[in-house]
Scaffold this motif. Structure first.
Motif, mmCIF file in Angstrom:
data_model
loop_
_atom_site.group_PDB
_atom_site.id
_atom_site.type_symbol
_atom_site.label_atom_id
_atom_site.label_comp_id
_atom_site.label_asym_id
_atom_site.label_seq_id
_atom_site.Cartn_x
_atom_site.Cartn_y
_atom_site.Cartn_z
ATOM 1 N N GLY A 72 0.786 -1.222 0.000
ATOM 2 C CA GLY A 72 0.000 0.000 0.000
ATOM 3 C C GLY A 72 0.824 1.281 0.000
ATOM 4 N N LEU A 145 -1.371 1.667 18.643
ATOM 5 C CA LEU A 145 -2.779 1.356 18.374
ATOM 6 C C LEU A 145 -3.669 2.519 18.784
ATOM 7 N N TYR A 148 -3.467 5.340 16.284
ATOM 8 C CA TYR A 148 -4.090 4.951 15.019
ATOM 9 C C TYR A 148 -5.612 4.910 15.161
ATOM 10 N N PRO A 263 -2.308 7.982 7.078
ATOM 11 C CA PRO A 263 -2.522 8.051 8.533
ATOM 12 C C PRO A 263 -1.694 7.004 9.278
ATOM 13 N N GLU A 264 -1.439 5.854 8.626
ATOM 14 C CA GLU A 264 -0.631 4.803 9.279
ATOM 15 C C GLU A 264 0.764 5.331 9.593
ATOM 16 N N ALA A 341 3.539 -3.533 11.843
ATOM 17 C CA ALA A 341 2.626 -4.537 11.315
ATOM 18 C C ALA A 341 1.237 -4.433 11.932
ATOM 19 N N ALA A 342 1.177 -3.957 13.176
ATOM 20 C CA ALA A 342 -0.109 -3.889 13.874
ATOM 21 C C ALA A 342 -1.074 -2.930 13.187
ATOM 22 N N ILE A 343 -0.530 -1.870 12.564
ATOM 23 C CA ILE A 343 -1.433 -0.884 11.964
ATOM 24 C C ILE A 343 -1.213 -0.764 10.464
ATOM 25 N N ALA A 344 -0.775 -1.834 9.821
ATOM 26 C CA ALA A 344 -0.749 -1.895 8.365
ATOM 27 C C ALA A 344 0.232 -0.942 7.707
ATOM 28 N N VAL A 349 9.637 -5.790 8.354
ATOM 29 C CA VAL A 349 9.136 -6.978 9.050
ATOM 30 C C VAL A 349 7.737 -7.336 8.563
ATOM 31 N N HIS A 350 6.920 -6.324 8.324
ATOM 32 C CA HIS A 350 5.541 -6.583 7.928
ATOM 33 C C HIS A 350 5.462 -7.236 6.545
ATOM 34 N N ALA A 353 9.335 -10.126 6.232
ATOM 35 C CA ALA A 353 9.332 -11.198 7.239
ATOM 36 C C ALA A 353 7.907 -11.570 7.610
ATOM 37 N N GLY A 354 6.912 -10.973 6.953
ATOM 38 C CA GLY A 354 5.518 -11.316 7.209
ATOM 39 C C GLY A 354 4.901 -11.983 5.996
ATOM 40 N N THR A 355 4.500 -11.148 5.032
ATOM 41 C CA THR A 355 3.779 -11.693 3.886
ATOM 42 C C THR A 355 4.660 -12.586 3.021
#
Lengths: 397, 339
Positions: A72, A145, A148, A263-264, A341-344, A349-350, A353-355
């Motif tokens: 995104g 969080l 956000y 906003p993220e 990663a918590a808020i996109a 890492v998100h 190391a994530g997707t």
């Protein structure tokens, strides 16, 4: 010949080889090194064996496979048809962006808080103390969080965007601003800007010399500012106005064109900044308190104001105490940015190391790469800070 | 001498039968522990969700319960581990649990490259979208330029990229680590649509501030066959899980339910007699007892009962059987015969 004789004469004549501390040291170090190498080799071969036995894919070729998913927010062009290695680059740049901005803002805010804590004004120092205690005693993930989830509902939806003269729009999709649209000949403006900055720096150096020689300082700030602004403006008109603005316009669901701040990104940056600033504030306070009181008393005796005392006498000395723990905070901020990663927010890492990890299943390889990257970033940061530390440390002559 | 010889013979025979009966290291371990370790989701209504008393419920949970019932005659002999979409495969691979039953899409990549084996399709799903009722979106094709929220580490990200890419549509994706955050971002208007498996959308809709102000779009943009997975390399364990589920589907087809199981034990239908272990020794070949399927059906139910209880007419989700009806009713659920 005579050298050998001398050495033989100096060496104790009748020490057994196991009693020789130097030899013993070498032997023990060799054994320790051998054990460490053996341990890592066993771990690596064990892992490789286990992976092979459980039928999992291994190797590095997955990096060149198509990723297949979109991201995104990206600083470089990227589409779903790019490879996992491109995902790595996009994620890394996003991590560097958030860390760089976070370090700059947290340092500014942290210094303000640290100095405010030592303010003679009771209200200011209490408020700074309350800030520090409140902020650093709540986990960072909660702050992220909170900002956000608090930010999104407050911002208006796209159709009711807050606008500033129809050029800047604030919505819950982000802040949309006009973008500079470069055409041929725009390079001269950049050169003019660089020349302006160089001349401004030169002016400041000249002004300092004049001050030392005559005691009077020419208005170098004013001259420098004029140079930095006027030179590019002159170049802009000389080159026939090669830069135009691209305005964001409402199209369907969202604004198109222009540039946007998500906003993220804002929420993450805000949380990282206020959280780390609380720690930096304490480091700055302890650094300033670590400077002997006689220094500021002597400065007062010389007739310096409170601002000048801080700026010219106390803080330069405090920096020596501040820099090493400040480096740790910079490293912490960089590593904490992985909570994105918590808020996109698509940081390293998100997305990598994530997707990517989930799509390829190659956990060991991907985590090893990610760890190596964080290690590199941290070592570079602490290397730069060490150079700065070296420059500011006490020079004994 | 004679006693020693007979002792050796008895021991050898015992080893031989034990080997013939199970031969599955995973089953041996589960039997020794006295409970089954099962990986489930971190909360998806209808599939695996802890209720107010902290008991796990859902279709995926019932698969775990059925396996435990077949082994121990006790559906509660299960220890659940909640996993995020990102962690699930690594946790199964590393042996944190022995059965992953977590609304997981079966894909070729996951089957061949992750060291996993999928046993069944327990739910035929597809990826859908939920949008705000007043937004004027009636179809996925109206979503050009939209911002879309979803959970990271799933096939949904890939499907969205494929669909929007191949239809030449623009979009912005926001992927959250946890479903709760993704949903709350959608709820507060950060995104125009939220996407996940359609079954999950019905569950998600109930968690929104105003369920009726949101509609699930009719189209599906992907095939999402959901099913349980086990580690590669223990074929006997894989067989056990696979046939536990098939027993529940066969039971529905034969009309055997948890209510009428005692009457059905007297049935003269040879198919029912084989399923319930009155004829044949299918259970023993799995390393279980003859009445393995009776235990499953009595304690957990047949597939139809599980479906209606968790996601169908007996649940708040009210999902129709659709593709998950038996093949005899025009659906896709079909189990090979027990014989």
């Amino acid at each position: 010949m005579s050298g050998q004789d001398e050495a033989a004469a100096i060496a104790p004549p009748s020490t057994a080889f196991w009693a020789d501390p130097r030899l013993r040291g070498i032997v023990f170090q060799a054994i320790a090194l051998g054990l460490v190498v053996w341990l890592f080799w066993t771990m690596a071969s064990n892992a490789a064996d286990a992976l092979k036995r459980s039928g999992q894919a291994t190797g590095w070729s997955f990096l060149w496979n198509t990723a297949g998913f979109d991201i995104g927010f990206k600083l470089v062009p990227y589409t779903a048809r790019d490879r996992h290695i491109d995902v790595l680059v996009v994620g890394l740049l996003n991590t560097l962006l958030i860390s760089g901005l976070g370090i700059a803002l947290a340092t500014l805010l942290g210094f303000v808080i640290g100095i405010a804590r030592l303010s003679p004004n009771w209200l200011v120092s209490r408020m700074a103390a309350a800030y520090v205690e409140f902020v650093r005693n709540v986990p960072l993930l909660l702050w992220i969080l909170f900002f956000y989830l608090a930010l999104i509902p407050v911002l208006p939806p796209v159709k009711q965007a807050l606008s500033l003269g129809d050029t800047v729009f604030l919505t819950n999709r982000g802040l949309y601003m006009p973008k500079l649209h470069w055409t041929d000949g725009a390079g001269s403006i950049v050169w003019a800007l660089l020349a302006g900055i160089a001349l401004a720096v030169a002016t400041t150096i000249w002004a300092r010399r004049r001050q030392r020689a005559t005691g009077k300082r020419p208005p170098d700030l004013l001259i420098g500012f004029a140079l930095i602004v006027l030179l590019p403006v002159a170049a802009f008109f000389a080159a026939g106005a090669p830069v135009s603005l691209e305005f964001p316009t409402l199209k369907g669901f969202n604004f198109a064109g222009g540039m946007s701040i998500l906003p993220e990104l804002v929420a993450l940056l805000f949380a990282l900044t206020i959280y780390t600033a609380a720690y930096i504030g304490e480091i700055v306070r302890s650094g300033i308190e670590g400077v002997s009181k006689g220094q500021s008393e002597a400065a007062s005796a010389l007739g310096l104001s409170r601002g000048q005392r801080l700026r010219l006498v106390v803080i330069p000395q405090a920096m020596r105490i501040i820099i090493p723990p400040l480096t740790s905070q910079y490293l912490n901020l960089t590593k904490n940015s992985s909570l994105a990663a918590a808020i996109a927010f698509p940081d390293l890492v998100h997305v990598f190391a994530g997707t990517s990890l989930n799509q390829t299943g190659q956990a060991l390889e991907i985590l090893a790469i990610t760890a190596a990257i964080y290690l590199t970033i941290s070592l570079v940061t602490s290397g730069l800070m060490n150079i700065y530390n070296h420059m500011t440390r006490l020079k004994e002559r | 001498m004679k006693t020693a010889l007979s002792a050796v013979l008895i021991a050898a025979a015992a080893v031989a039968t034990a080997h013939a009966q199970s031969g599955s290291p995973t089953l041996e371990k589960v039997k020794k522990d006295g409970y089954l370790k099962c990986g489930v989701s971190d909360g998806l209504a209808g599939f695996s969700n802890p209720d107010a008393q902290g008991n796990w419920t859902g279709i995926d949970v019932d698969v775990c319960r059925a396996v435990a019932a077949a082994i121990f005659d006790d559906p509660n002999a299960v220890r659940y581990t909640a996993t995020t979409a990102k962690e699930r495969f690594t946790a199964l691979q590393s042996g944190e649990f022995d059965l992953l039953s977590r609304n997981t899409t079966i894909t070729m990549q996951r089957d061949v490259a992750l060291g996993l084996e999928f046993t069944n399709v327990t739910y035929y799903d597809g990826q859908g979208f939920i949008v705000k009722a007043g937004s004027g979106v009636a179809s996925v094709n109206d979503l050009n330029g939209a911002t879309i929220c979803t959970q990271s580490g799933t096939t949904t990200e890939l499907n969205v990229a494929d669909y929007f890419g191949s239809h030449g549509m623009q979009y912005q994706i926001l992927t959250f680590e946890k479903e709760a955050e993704a949903l709350s971002a959608y709820d507060s208007g950060r995104c125009d649509a939220y996407t996940t498996d359609q079954s999950g959308l019905y569950a998600a809709r109930l968690e929104l501030s105003d369920a009726n102000a949101n509609v699930v779009l009719p189209e599906l943009i992907s095939k999402e066959p959901l099913g349980p997975a086990v580690r590669q390399g223990d074929d006997r364990w894989e067989d056990l899980v696979r046939w536990t589920f098939y027993a529940m589907v066969n039971a529905e087809e034969l009309g055997v339910t948890s209510q009428n199981i005692d009457e059905q034990l007297n049935s003269q239908n040879p198919e029912i007699r084989r399923l319930l272990g009155i004829e044949g020794d299918f259970g023993e070949q799995l390393g279980l007892t003859k009445d393995w399927a009776v235990r499953i059906i009595r304690k957990v139910g047949n597939y139809g009962e599980i479906f209606e209880r968790n996601v169908g007419s007996g649940s708040p989700l009210q999902i129709a059987r659709g593709k998950n009806a038996l093949w005899t009713n025009g659906g896709l659920q079909y189990a090979p015969p027990i014989r």
